[in-house]
Enzyme design. Structure first.
Site, PDB file in Angstrom:
ATOM      1  N   ARG A  77      -3.685   2.738   7.649  1.00 30.05           N
ATOM      2  CA  ARG A  77      -3.848   1.466   8.033  1.00 30.05           C
ATOM      3  C   ARG A  77      -3.539   1.246   9.792  1.00 30.05           C
ATOM      4  NH1 ARG A  77      -3.987  -1.166   3.452  1.00 30.05           N
ATOM      5  NH2 ARG A  77      -2.012  -0.639   2.420  1.00 30.05           N
ATOM      6  N   ASN A 110      -3.920  -2.459  -7.586  1.00 24.09           N
ATOM      7  CA  ASN A 110      -5.576  -2.889  -7.782  1.00 24.09           C
ATOM      8  C   ASN A 110      -6.875  -2.073  -7.688  1.00 24.09           C
ATOM      9  OD1 ASN A 110      -7.496  -4.366  -8.755  1.00 24.09           O
ATOM     10  ND2 ASN A 110      -7.642  -5.846  -6.851  1.00 24.09           N
ATOM     11  N   ASP A 137      -6.005   6.733  -3.771  1.00 24.87           N
ATOM     12  CA  ASP A 137      -5.678   5.272  -2.820  1.00 24.87           C
ATOM     13  C   ASP A 137      -4.323   5.264  -2.271  1.00 24.87           C
ATOM     14  OD1 ASP A 137      -6.245   2.284  -2.073  1.00 24.87           O
ATOM     15  OD2 ASP A 137      -6.114   1.907  -4.592  1.00 24.87           O
ATOM     16  N   HIS A 162       2.956   0.001   2.039  1.00 25.58           N
ATOM     17  CA  HIS A 162       2.851  -1.360   2.392  1.00 25.58           C
ATOM     18  C   HIS A 162       4.750  -1.282   2.679  1.00 25.58           C
ATOM     19  CE1 HIS A 162      -0.049  -3.386   0.869  1.00 25.58           C
ATOM     20  NE2 HIS A 162      -0.044  -2.425   0.178  1.00 25.58           N
TER      21      HIS A 162
END
Lengths: 430, 318
Positions: free
Chosen positions: A65, A281, A308, A312
């Site tokens: 990020r 996803n 993955d 968040h």
């Protein structure tokens, strides 16, 4: 001069076909030797009785990020999470702001990682400028700056011509092209796997075919170009079959599968009553797909695991299911989730387990490490196959806590992480 | 075999039909039947919910359901407040949870919520002390609609058990179909669902129904035909070709209705698209109970509020 002597470990190294009780001496950042009994009065000692010592685990699919989304994660917090999860190295995806689509951003991420000095961080460069799926990014310059692979992850490369060209071009540098496989039109608005569970919950579905269409296309392009395509987070039975057939024909197609796609089904969305930490996803699939994935791990179709890791913020995940972002964190639960499921329950040999987290991804992405052969980098993952613990997000080093595994009791936890001969993390005694 | 009614509702909330037992459904329907009587009185009001506050939190436009809840609340003497999302802080970017927490700070007893996203009422139910009533969440559930439909059938037929109910139309985007299938199958009806194959979501049969694609097959011999609204505003242009073709193949016309039982009830949750999914001759015909559904909606919502407030047995009369 640094010397670290790991005593009484069960050393598991697929590259040397090892699974024995051994001592392991690390000198100046390299593996010096492995032997049944090593005496070294100058070395610092680490008693590894009851622990497995493996070549450092590598997670080839994480989102750190930074730059741009530091409120979710940074190179520092992500590196801390990596080593606390037993990982000595991570490959980080380019969907930052700015995007990792040029050498300067590659260098920025690497220099941040060097300052932090925990895990080895290998940036993955964008396939296309700005992840826009139109113009090829400066692949060669990014390789020179340290990028190890290319991907527009988060988005598929929809344009088949672009995918063809990047496979051709990146092959010059031996870099794999990673694709997040989905057909945007078939996905339209989907937020979970399409099936009886999505129908019951009234949520729009993402059909398995959406992934399978893109995997099939990528297989065709790998065969056309001879390039190396790596399928990110494989999640469906049909995708497994496409990869298996392609490999049988000799195509350079490899794939990874995530712990959550192996350990959970779409029933988790139902059982948790729309918990947005079950939204990712590709989505959690139904049982038939999960069984196919476990079969593919066992028969070797799956090359490696990868988390993955997608941090968040709580505020983002506290929205309605449709509005919350896709993704879960994975670094600090990956080893116990996969160990408990595959080694304990499905009797996957420990040597295969280590290969899937270490030697295989290191080989595919041409990373240093992945082996404890004398002379190789002294990156070691120590884990306790018998340790029990409960997943508690409050203890995560990651800046985010969006895990679907909260409260699960699992066996097989990391105990210490050694990078370049230095102990960068040890499990706190509790 | 008739189901014995439960003595009360187990949960604090009504988020869907799915969590309800057959006994609870029976209790809700029995109570609603008694509530119908209130509307027959010269003064259509009982004091059952006097001093209770109900917030009607509608994030999606709705006329019928919102009015129906309001009428039910007034007949039970509750104080109600209406919150329409368009005139709210939602437009300023406030999250659902913050909006709800702010409302809760004013200590309401009930929150009736309509939301365009599935699962929103469940989220609120988990964090709020107030009873949450789902007035429709996305394509998920609309429990009071299913209850009022069931009450309407029961009033005509005496029972739900063994009734062949055909529900036809846009199954994919319909919350009405999900709640109805769950309720009717739980109460022993034989449920058929159907619609153009492009609007039938996978695995819907697992809710407790048989799937048909041809209208004629679905309604053959049915005791009840329930037509679903084609939600024109939610359709992408690939789901079916045109409204004209839809009418041609999938609308309930007088000719098709002849395939059902002679006294087959015709139902529609409204608002109707006349000339699309239903022909006006049928909608306004002698077999139509569409307006009775609306009347029963008030009684059902009174029953839900009354039972969630802890009421047992007979509704309080003065």
């Amino acid at each position: 001069m640094s010397r670290l002597l790991i005593k009484h470990a069960r050393v598991v190294d697929p590259t040397q076909k090892l699974d024995h009780g051994l001592d392991l001496l690390l000198v100046d950042g390299r593996v010096e030797k492995l032997a049944e009994r090593i005496q070294d009065s100058r070395a610092e000692l680490l008693d590894a009785t009851g622990l497995v010592a493996a070549p450092g685990f590598v997670d080839v699919h994480v989102h750190l990020r930074e730059p741009g989304y530091e409120y979710k994660e940074t190179v520092a917090t992500g590196s801390a999470a990596a080593v606390a999860g037993g990982f000595t190295g991570v490959c980080c995806m380019p969907n930052t702001q700015p995007v990792i689509d040029n050498a300067a951003v590659v260098e920025f991420v690497r220099s941040r990682a060097a300052e932090v000095g925990l895990a080895r961080v290998y940036p993955i460069g964008a396939v296309s400028k700005g992840l826009a799926g139109e113009e090829l990014a400066e692949i060669g310059e990014m390789v020179r700056a340290g990028a190890v692979a290319f991907s527009d992850d988060g988005k598929p490369v929809h344009n088949a011509q672009l995918m063809r060209k990047v496979l051709e071009y990146a092959s010059l540098f031996g870099a794999p092209v990673i694709d997040h496989c989905e057909d945007a039109h078939l996905n339209a608005g989907g937020v979970m796997h399409e099936g009886a569970a999505s129908t019951r919950l009234g949520l729009r579905g993402i059909p398995a075919a959406s992934e399978e269409i893109m995997v099939a296309r990528n297989v065709a392009l790998a065969e056309l170009t001879g390039g190396h395509v790596h399928i990110a987070h494989l999640s469906t039975r049909g995708a497994v079959e496409r990869v298996r057939e392609a490999r049988a024909r000799g195509a350079r197609v490899t794939c990874e599968v995530t712990p959550h796609h192996l350990a959970l089904t779409d029933q988790a969305v139902v059982d948790s009553d729309y918990d947005t930490n079950t939204k990712m996803n590709p989505p959690l699939r139904s049982t038939e797909h999960v069984e196919a994935l476990i079969g593919a791990v066992r028969d070797g179709t799956v090359d490696c695991f990868a988390t993955d890791h997608a941090p968040h913020h709580d505020d983002e995940k506290a929205l309605e299911f449709d509005l919350a972002p896709f993704g879960v964190v994975g670094l600090e639960t990956a080893i116990p989730v996969t160990y408990d499921l595959l080694v304990r329950r499905h009797k996957l040999p420990l040597r295969r387990f280590v290969a899937l987290w270490s030697s295989n991804p290191a080989r595919l992405f041409r990373l240093p490490g992945g082996t404890l052969a004398p002379g190789s980098p002294a990156d070691v993952t120590l884990f306790d196959p018998d340790a029990h613990d409960v997943v508690d997000p409050e203890r995560f080093r990651s800046r985010s806590r969006n895990t679907p595994f909260t409260g699960q009791r699992l066996r097989g936890w990391p105990v210490a992480t050694i990078v370049g001969g230095k102990v960068v993390w040890q499990r706190p005694r509790r | 075999m008739p189901v014995a009614p439960a003595t009360g509702l187990r949960g604090k909330d009504l988020v869907g039909i799915d969590p309800l037992s057959a006994g609870e459904i029976q209790l809700l329907l029995d109570t609603a039947e008694q509530m119908r009587e209130v509307a027959e009185r010269p003064i259509k009001k009982v004091p059952a919910l006097r001093g209770k506050t109900v917030v009607n939190l509608f994030f999606e436009p709705s006329t019928r359901t919102r009015f129906s809840f309001e009428v039910a609340e007034k007949r039970l003497s509750a104080d109600s407040l209406n919150f329409a999302a368009s005139a709210s802080s939602v437009e300023k970017g406030e999250t659902l949870i913050d909006t709800a927490r702010n409302l809760e700070a004013m200590q309401p007893d009930f929150i009736v919520i309509r939301h365009r996203y599935a699962g929103a009422p469940h989220r609120l139910a988990r964090i709020l002390k107030a009873s949450v009533i789902n007035a429709g969440d996305g394509a998920h559930e609309h429990p009071t609609q299913a209850l009022l439909d069931a009450l309407t059938i029961r009033l005509h037929r005496g029972t739900l058990e063994g009734q062949v109910v055909a529900i036809f139309g846009d199954l994919q985007f319909s919350r009405v179909v999900r709640s109805n299938v769950l309720l009717l199958s739980r109460m022993g009806a034989k449920v058929r669902v159907g619609g153009p194959p492009s609007l039938v979501p996978p695995g819907i049969e697992q809710l407790g129904c048989e799937v048909y694609h041809r209208m004629e097959d679905a309604i053959a011999g049915a005791d009840v035909v329930m037509m679903l609204r084609i939600q024109l505003e939610r359709q992408s242009r690939v789901n079916f070709p045109t409204v004209r073709e839809y009418y041609d193949f999938f609308a309930l016309t007088p000719e098709r209705l002849k395939l059902a039982r002679k006294d087959c009830l015709v139902m529609h949750p409204g608002p109707m698209n006349r000339g699309v999914e239903i022909d006006s001759r049928v909608a306004d015909g002698p077999q139509s109970v569409i307006l009775e559904q609306v009347t029963n909606g008030v009684a059902v919502r009174m029953a839900v509020l009354y039972l969630l407030a802890g009421g047992q047995g007979e509704p309080a009369s003065d």
